[in-house]
Design a protein around this motif. Structure first.
Motif, PDB file in Angstrom:
ATOM      1  N   ARG A 150      -6.254 -13.907  -7.960  1.00  0.00           N
ATOM      2  CA  ARG A 150      -6.616 -14.326  -9.325  1.00  0.00           C
ATOM      3  C   ARG A 150      -5.791 -13.613 -10.387  1.00  0.00           C
ATOM      4  O   ARG A 150      -6.211 -13.480 -11.532  1.00  0.00           O
ATOM      5  CB  ARG A 150      -8.109 -14.085  -9.563  1.00  0.00           C
ATOM      6  N   GLY A 151      -4.621 -13.150  -9.998  1.00  0.00           N
ATOM      7  CA  GLY A 151      -3.719 -12.584 -10.990  1.00  0.00           C
ATOM      8  C   GLY A 151      -3.990 -11.147 -11.356  1.00  0.00           C
ATOM      9  O   GLY A 151      -3.714 -10.728 -12.484  1.00  0.00           O
ATOM     10  N   VAL A 152      -4.513 -10.367 -10.412  1.00  0.00           N
ATOM     11  CA  VAL A 152      -4.669  -8.929 -10.613  1.00  0.00           C
ATOM     12  C   VAL A 152      -3.837  -8.215  -9.555  1.00  0.00           C
ATOM     13  O   VAL A 152      -3.939  -8.535  -8.371  1.00  0.00           O
ATOM     14  CB  VAL A 152      -6.145  -8.481 -10.489  1.00  0.00           C
ATOM     15  N   ARG A 153      -3.008  -7.272  -9.964  1.00  0.00           N
ATOM     16  CA  ARG A 153      -2.225  -6.508  -8.983  1.00  0.00           C
ATOM     17  C   ARG A 153      -3.092  -5.345  -8.489  1.00  0.00           C
ATOM     18  O   ARG A 153      -2.868  -4.188  -8.797  1.00  0.00           O
ATOM     19  CB  ARG A 153      -0.905  -6.009  -9.579  1.00  0.00           C
ATOM     20  N   SER A 154      -4.094  -5.724  -7.724  1.00  0.00           N
ATOM     21  CA  SER A 154      -5.066  -4.751  -7.240  1.00  0.00           C
ATOM     22  C   SER A 154      -4.571  -4.083  -5.960  1.00  0.00           C
ATOM     23  O   SER A 154      -4.056  -4.735  -5.060  1.00  0.00           O
ATOM     24  CB  SER A 154      -6.413  -5.435  -6.992  1.00  0.00           C
ATOM     25  N   THR A 155      -4.720  -2.769  -5.907  1.00  0.00           N
ATOM     26  CA  THR A 155      -4.372  -1.994  -4.730  1.00  0.00           C
ATOM     27  C   THR A 155      -5.453  -0.935  -4.506  1.00  0.00           C
ATOM     28  O   THR A 155      -6.205  -0.606  -5.418  1.00  0.00           O
ATOM     29  CB  THR A 155      -3.006  -1.289  -4.872  1.00  0.00           C
ATOM     30  N   ALA A 156      -5.508  -0.419  -3.301  1.00  0.00           N
ATOM     31  CA  ALA A 156      -6.482   0.622  -2.978  1.00  0.00           C
ATOM     32  C   ALA A 156      -5.775   1.793  -2.314  1.00  0.00           C
ATOM     33  O   ALA A 156      -4.975   1.606  -1.392  1.00  0.00           O
ATOM     34  CB  ALA A 156      -7.563   0.080  -2.052  1.00  0.00           C
ATOM     35  N   VAL A 157      -6.061   2.991  -2.799  1.00  0.00           N
ATOM     36  CA  VAL A 157      -5.620   4.213  -2.143  1.00  0.00           C
ATOM     37  C   VAL A 157      -6.806   4.748  -1.349  1.00  0.00           C
ATOM     38  O   VAL A 157      -7.850   5.058  -1.911  1.00  0.00           O
ATOM     39  CB  VAL A 157      -5.126   5.261  -3.156  1.00  0.00           C
ATOM     40  N   PRO A 215       2.136  -3.695  -4.091  1.00  0.00           N
ATOM     41  CA  PRO A 215       1.950  -5.140  -4.188  1.00  0.00           C
ATOM     42  C   PRO A 215       0.469  -5.500  -4.286  1.00  0.00           C
ATOM     43  O   PRO A 215      -0.406  -4.762  -3.823  1.00  0.00           O
ATOM     44  CB  PRO A 215       2.543  -5.665  -2.871  1.00  0.00           C
ATOM     45  N   ALA A 216       0.177  -6.632  -4.885  1.00  0.00           N
ATOM     46  CA  ALA A 216      -1.209  -7.088  -5.027  1.00  0.00           C
ATOM     47  C   ALA A 216      -1.874  -7.220  -3.666  1.00  0.00           C
ATOM     48  O   ALA A 216      -1.297  -7.770  -2.725  1.00  0.00           O
ATOM     49  CB  ALA A 216      -1.246  -8.415  -5.769  1.00  0.00           C
ATOM     50  N   GLY A 217      -3.091  -6.695  -3.568  1.00  0.00           N
ATOM     51  CA  GLY A 217      -3.868  -6.816  -2.345  1.00  0.00           C
ATOM     52  C   GLY A 217      -3.549  -5.795  -1.274  1.00  0.00           C
ATOM     53  O   GLY A 217      -4.030  -5.924  -0.145  1.00  0.00           O
ATOM     54  N   SER A 218      -2.780  -4.752  -1.609  1.00  0.00           N
ATOM     55  CA  SER A 218      -2.346  -3.785  -0.602  1.00  0.00           C
ATOM     56  C   SER A 218      -3.248  -2.558  -0.554  1.00  0.00           C
ATOM     57  O   SER A 218      -3.888  -2.194  -1.533  1.00  0.00           O
ATOM     58  CB  SER A 218      -0.896  -3.345  -0.872  1.00  0.00           C
ATOM     59  N   ALA A 219      -3.282  -1.911   0.618  1.00  0.00           N
ATOM     60  CA  ALA A 219      -4.052  -0.684   0.814  1.00  0.00           C
ATOM     61  C   ALA A 219      -3.149   0.383   1.411  1.00  0.00           C
ATOM     62  O   ALA A 219      -2.305   0.095   2.264  1.00  0.00           O
ATOM     63  CB  ALA A 219      -5.239  -0.941   1.740  1.00  0.00           C
ATOM     64  N   TRP A 220      -3.337   1.631   0.952  1.00  0.00           N
ATOM     65  CA  TRP A 220      -2.460   2.728   1.331  1.00  0.00           C
ATOM     66  C   TRP A 220      -3.288   3.927   1.771  1.00  0.00           C
ATOM     67  O   TRP A 220      -4.392   4.139   1.275  1.00  0.00           O
ATOM     68  CB  TRP A 220      -1.565   3.110   0.150  1.00  0.00           C
ATOM     69  N   HIS A 221      -2.726   4.727   2.674  1.00  0.00           N
ATOM     70  CA  HIS A 221      -3.428   5.885   3.196  1.00  0.00           C
ATOM     71  C   HIS A 221      -2.816   7.181   2.660  1.00  0.00           C
ATOM     72  O   HIS A 221      -1.658   7.493   2.949  1.00  0.00           O
ATOM     73  CB  HIS A 221      -3.374   5.911   4.729  1.00  0.00           C
ATOM     74  N   ALA A 222      -3.611   7.918   1.907  1.00  0.00           N
ATOM     75  CA  ALA A 222      -3.182   9.228   1.399  1.00  0.00           C
ATOM     76  C   ALA A 222      -3.514  10.293   2.441  1.00  0.00           C
ATOM     77  O   ALA A 222      -4.362  11.165   2.231  1.00  0.00           O
ATOM     78  CB  ALA A 222      -3.873   9.534   0.077  1.00  0.00           C
ATOM     79  N   VAL A 223      -2.839  10.233   3.575  1.00  0.00           N
ATOM     80  CA  VAL A 223      -3.136  11.112   4.703  1.00  0.00           C
ATOM     81  C   VAL A 223      -1.936  12.029   4.954  1.00  0.00           C
ATOM     82  O   VAL A 223      -0.843  11.556   5.280  1.00  0.00           O
ATOM     83  CB  VAL A 223      -3.462  10.305   5.973  1.00  0.00           C
ATOM     84  N   ALA A 224      -2.165  13.327   4.805  1.00  0.00           N
ATOM     85  CA  ALA A 224      -1.141  14.312   5.151  1.00  0.00           C
ATOM     86  C   ALA A 224      -1.437  14.908   6.524  1.00  0.00           C
ATOM     87  O   ALA A 224      -0.590  14.899   7.411  1.00  0.00           O
ATOM     88  CB  ALA A 224      -1.086  15.399   4.087  1.00  0.00           C
TER      89      ALA A 224
END
Length: 293
Positions: A150-157, A215-224
């Motif tokens: 729906r036109g939101v560049r939503s991402t999750a960390v 990118p829109a709809g992407s998820a990322w892992h903040a894992v060290a």
């Protein structure tokens, strides 16, 4: 970019605000108190008075900014009812932020935890849990990522169980607080379960990268650290505090007990490869040496 940040004066938020300001962005920070307002101003951000429940304030903030980083959460784990109330408050706030951004192609970076997968480290491709004490957060994050259509560049960390800085923060911080209160540096079960971790300054760098490039709809892992054994964590805490180290019932940790007892290593390999994120700060066990008796 002018960025609206919720939770900008907490342990993680303070690092994120500094990271944004240090990389050419300006920050409008949601604050609930005079002390938080002063802290935001001292950091170089513009404070905006309000809380997650003030939905009109959130709508006005979106209208004034180019993107959003959501970090705020009422960390009340005193009872199942308190946890449910915190999740419901965050859901209403995130839903409001997302709806205000529909059709704008502006970024909305939200936060969740890394999932757990029996027998292996979880990856960015694994779904979030949608049941259990904080399953509502997973359902909300999934809905926010769905706004990509729906036109939101939503991402999750996705943050690991411990985000630490100078020996404080996250699940390891809760172990430390419990140890101070009970006189025992405890761990549930046999302590071989593993928790992932990341330094707050490294996590902040990933939030910025997700805001700028995700990118829109992407998820990322903040894992060290992919997985530190909980007994190893408890042993450092016990040594620093001069307390015995023992296995304790998982009920010691209230509603979080079942999560504390779970083996939940996680990988951030894809995040490093795709976004060029590279943790540089000390790992958890080294950072816990900053705990003072």
């Amino acid at each position: 970019m002018r960025v609206f940040v919720t939770g900008g004066t907490g342990l993680i938020g303070t690092a994120v605000v500094a990271e944004l300001l240090g990389n050419g962005h300006s920050v409008l920070a949601l604050v609930r108190s005079d002390a938080s307002a002063r802290a935001a101003e001292a950091a170089g951000a513009e404070p905006l008075r309000g809380g997650l429940a003030d939905l009109d304030v959130l709508r006005a903030a979106v209208a004034r900014t180019d993107g959003v980083v959501h970090l705020a959460f009422r960390n009340d784990f005193s009872s199942p009812e308190a946890v449910a109330a915190s999740v419901a408050e965050e859901t209403a706030a995130l839903t409001t932020l997302g709806e205000e951004l529909v059709g704008s192609d502006r970024p909305l970076v939200t936060v969740s935890g890394t999932p757990w997968v029996p027998g292996r480290a979880s990856t960015e491709a694994d779904p979030l849990p949608t049941d259990g004490p904080v399953g509502g957060r997973g359902r909300t994050v999934d809905a926010i990522l769905g706004l990509a259509a729906r036109g939101v560049r939503s991402t999750a960390v996705r943050l690991p169980r411990t985000v630490h800085h100078r020996g404080a923060g996250g699940f390891a911080g809760l172990l430390t607080e419990t140890a101070r209160r009970t006189g025992v540096s405890g761990y549930p079960g046999d302590g071989t379960q593993r928790w992932p971790a990341v330094h707050a300054l490294d996590a902040a760098a990933l939030f910025r990268l997700a805001l700028e490039r995700g990118p829109a709809g992407s998820a990322w892992h903040a894992v060290a650290d992919e997985g530190d054994r909980v007994r190893d964590i408890a042993e450092v805490i016990g040594r620093r505090l001069g307390l015995p180290v023992e296995s304790v019932p998982q009920e010691t940790y209230g509603p979080l007990g079942p999560i504390f007892a779970t083996d939940q290593p996680s990988s951030g390999a894809l995040t490093r490869q795709e976004l060029g994120w590279e943790p540089k700060q000390p790992g958890l066990l080294q950072d816990l040496e900053n705990i003072q008796p």
